[in-house]
Enzyme design. Structure first.
Site, PDB file in Angstrom:
ATOM      1  N   LYS A 116       0.807  -1.227   0.000  1.00  0.00           N
ATOM      2  CA  LYS A 116       0.000   0.000   0.000  1.00  0.00           C
ATOM      3  C   LYS A 116       0.842   1.280   0.000  1.00  0.00           C
ATOM      4  O   LYS A 116       0.408   2.307  -0.510  1.00  0.00           O
ATOM      5  CB  LYS A 116      -0.967   0.005   1.190  1.00  0.00           C
ATOM      6  CG  LYS A 116      -2.059  -1.055   1.070  1.00  0.00           C
ATOM      7  CD  LYS A 116      -3.041  -0.975   2.227  1.00  0.00           C
ATOM      8  CE  LYS A 116      -4.081  -2.086   2.140  1.00  0.00           C
ATOM      9  NZ  LYS A 116      -5.116  -1.959   3.180  1.00  0.00           N
TER      10      LYS A 116
ATOM     11  N   ASN B 279      -4.725   1.621  -1.756  1.00  0.00           N
ATOM     12  CA  ASN B 279      -5.194   0.240  -1.910  1.00  0.00           C
ATOM     13  C   ASN B 279      -5.901   0.037  -3.251  1.00  0.00           C
ATOM     14  O   ASN B 279      -6.364  -1.047  -3.556  1.00  0.00           O
ATOM     15  CB  ASN B 279      -6.127  -0.155  -0.752  1.00  0.00           C
ATOM     16  CG  ASN B 279      -7.512   0.448  -0.884  1.00  0.00           C
ATOM     17  OD1 ASN B 279      -7.680   1.533  -1.434  1.00  0.00           O
ATOM     18  ND2 ASN B 279      -8.522  -0.249  -0.388  1.00  0.00           N
TER      19      ASN B 279
ATOM     20  N   GLY C 108      -4.527  -1.192  18.618  1.00  0.00           N
ATOM     21  CA  GLY C 108      -3.490  -1.404  17.616  1.00  0.00           C
ATOM     22  C   GLY C 108      -3.015  -0.106  16.991  1.00  0.00           C
ATOM     23  O   GLY C 108      -3.625   0.948  17.188  1.00  0.00           O
TER      24      GLY C 108
ATOM     25  N   ASP D 148     -10.243   2.227   1.709  1.00  0.00           N
ATOM     26  CA  ASP D 148     -10.427   1.697   3.067  1.00  0.00           C
ATOM     27  C   ASP D 148     -11.088   2.732   3.968  1.00  0.00           C
ATOM     28  O   ASP D 148     -11.950   2.395   4.783  1.00  0.00           O
ATOM     29  CB  ASP D 148      -9.076   1.297   3.684  1.00  0.00           C
ATOM     30  CG  ASP D 148      -8.521   0.007   3.104  1.00  0.00           C
ATOM     31  OD1 ASP D 148      -9.326  -0.855   2.707  1.00  0.00           O
ATOM     32  OD2 ASP D 148      -7.286  -0.139   3.058  1.00  0.00           O
TER      33      ASP D 148
ATOM     34  N   TYR E  32     -11.984 -10.753   9.290  1.00  0.00           N
ATOM     35  CA  TYR E  32     -13.145 -11.476   8.755  1.00  0.00           C
ATOM     36  C   TYR E  32     -12.913 -12.978   8.671  1.00  0.00           C
ATOM     37  O   TYR E  32     -13.841 -13.741   8.415  1.00  0.00           O
ATOM     38  CB  TYR E  32     -13.559 -10.930   7.374  1.00  0.00           C
ATOM     39  CG  TYR E  32     -12.513 -11.045   6.281  1.00  0.00           C
ATOM     40  CD1 TYR E  32     -12.343 -12.224   5.574  1.00  0.00           C
ATOM     41  CD2 TYR E  32     -11.718  -9.961   5.948  1.00  0.00           C
ATOM     42  CE1 TYR E  32     -11.396 -12.331   4.571  1.00  0.00           C
ATOM     43  CE2 TYR E  32     -10.772 -10.049   4.937  1.00  0.00           C
ATOM     44  CZ  TYR E  32     -10.609 -11.239   4.261  1.00  0.00           C
ATOM     45  OH  TYR E  32      -9.662 -11.336   3.263  1.00  0.00           O
TER      46      TYR E  32
END
Length: 275
Positions: free
Chosen positions: A68, A89, A128, A105, A217
């Protein structure tokens, strides 16, 4: 002259990517029989050669880790959104041969939250501090009116998140990961960590949780998302994000809008269930 058009997702590793499933489902719904969408395992070293070899039949590329940022010097232009998080992206290859980069995104996160009724929050927490966390901050710049607390493992990561906050005009406070349980009482929690990292936090989910956005996911649900749902909290999944960012990619690459969100999500759900 052939009307065959090509697109693909690049990254390393890439075998797990659901992007081909989503994009092909969109082509099917849109009647784009001559369009193909593949996946290629490409690392940073191989990227310049791959991009240089793209012919006129190529319409666009989806990019995942670790490409990216690496792709930016290879492009003619990048969008404001991509520049704000230094991550691309999506690459659209125009008819006149230009390579234009974007980041779907960030608007994908905003759209996924909106679909779940989250238009605005007073504060938020991020678990994070990687590339996805900076995209989360950019999304929060649009919907969060107050402070964002980022829970991180090192002072270097903390400094990075505060720096992103300044760039994106978001009020960011950082806390050590040892106190990550505190994040769970926020009106919106965005978990951006790799699989397994938040599992230990599931025992600390409050009795009336608000909204969790877990960017994973597969595997799904995560331990945190499962406990969150059990307690009646709202959960936005990584598949929601993946589908919404892919919808924007399809629209940009094909020039057709709106892309078929429902069909793309259904295809993604089927593919995950098959795993």
């Amino acid at each position: 002259m052939s009307t065959k058009r090509r697109a693909a997702v690049l990254g390393s590793p890439i075998a797990h990517s659901l992007s081909p499933v989503l994009h092909r489902a969109a082509y099917g719904e849109l009647g784009l029989a001559d369009w193909t969408y593949d996946r290629f395992d490409v690392d940073e070293a191989a990227l310049p050669g791959f991009v240089a070899g793209l012919g006129p039949e190529w319409a666009g590329l989806s990019l995942t880790m670790p490409l990216k940022r690496a792709v930016i010097p290879l492009l003619d232009e990048i969008s404001e959104t991509a520049a704000s998080v230094e991550a691309v992206n999506t690459v659209v290859l125009t008819e006149d041969g230009r390579r234009v980069g974007d980041n779907t995104d960030v608007p994908g996160m905003v759209a996924a939250l909106r679909e779940h009724g989250i238009e605005q929050v007073e504060s938020a927490a991020i678990l994070g501090a990687g590339a996805t966390a900076s995209s989360a901050l950019a999304a929060l710049a649009q919907i969060c009116t107050g402070e964002v607390v980022a829970y991180v493992r090192s002072e270097a990561r903390a400094a990075e998140m505060r720096e992103w906050g300044e760039r994106l005009d978001v009020e960011v406070r950082t806390e050590d990961w040892a106190h990550a349980e505190r994040a769970l009482s926020a009106p919106l929690v965005i978990a951006t960590t790799p699989a397994g990292v938040t599992d230990a936090l599931s025992a600390a989910v409050p009795e009336q949780p608000a909204t969790l956005f877990d960017v994973l996911y597969d595997p799904w649900p995560t331990a945190l998302a499962a406990r969150w749902s059990m307690y009646g909290g709202a959960v936005v999944s990584g598949l929601d994000l993946l589908v919404h960012q892919a919808v924007l990619q399809v629209e940009q690459m094909t020039g057709r809008a709106p892309a078929p969100l429902a069909a793309m999500r259904k295809a993604g759900e089927h593919a995950l269930a098959a795993r």
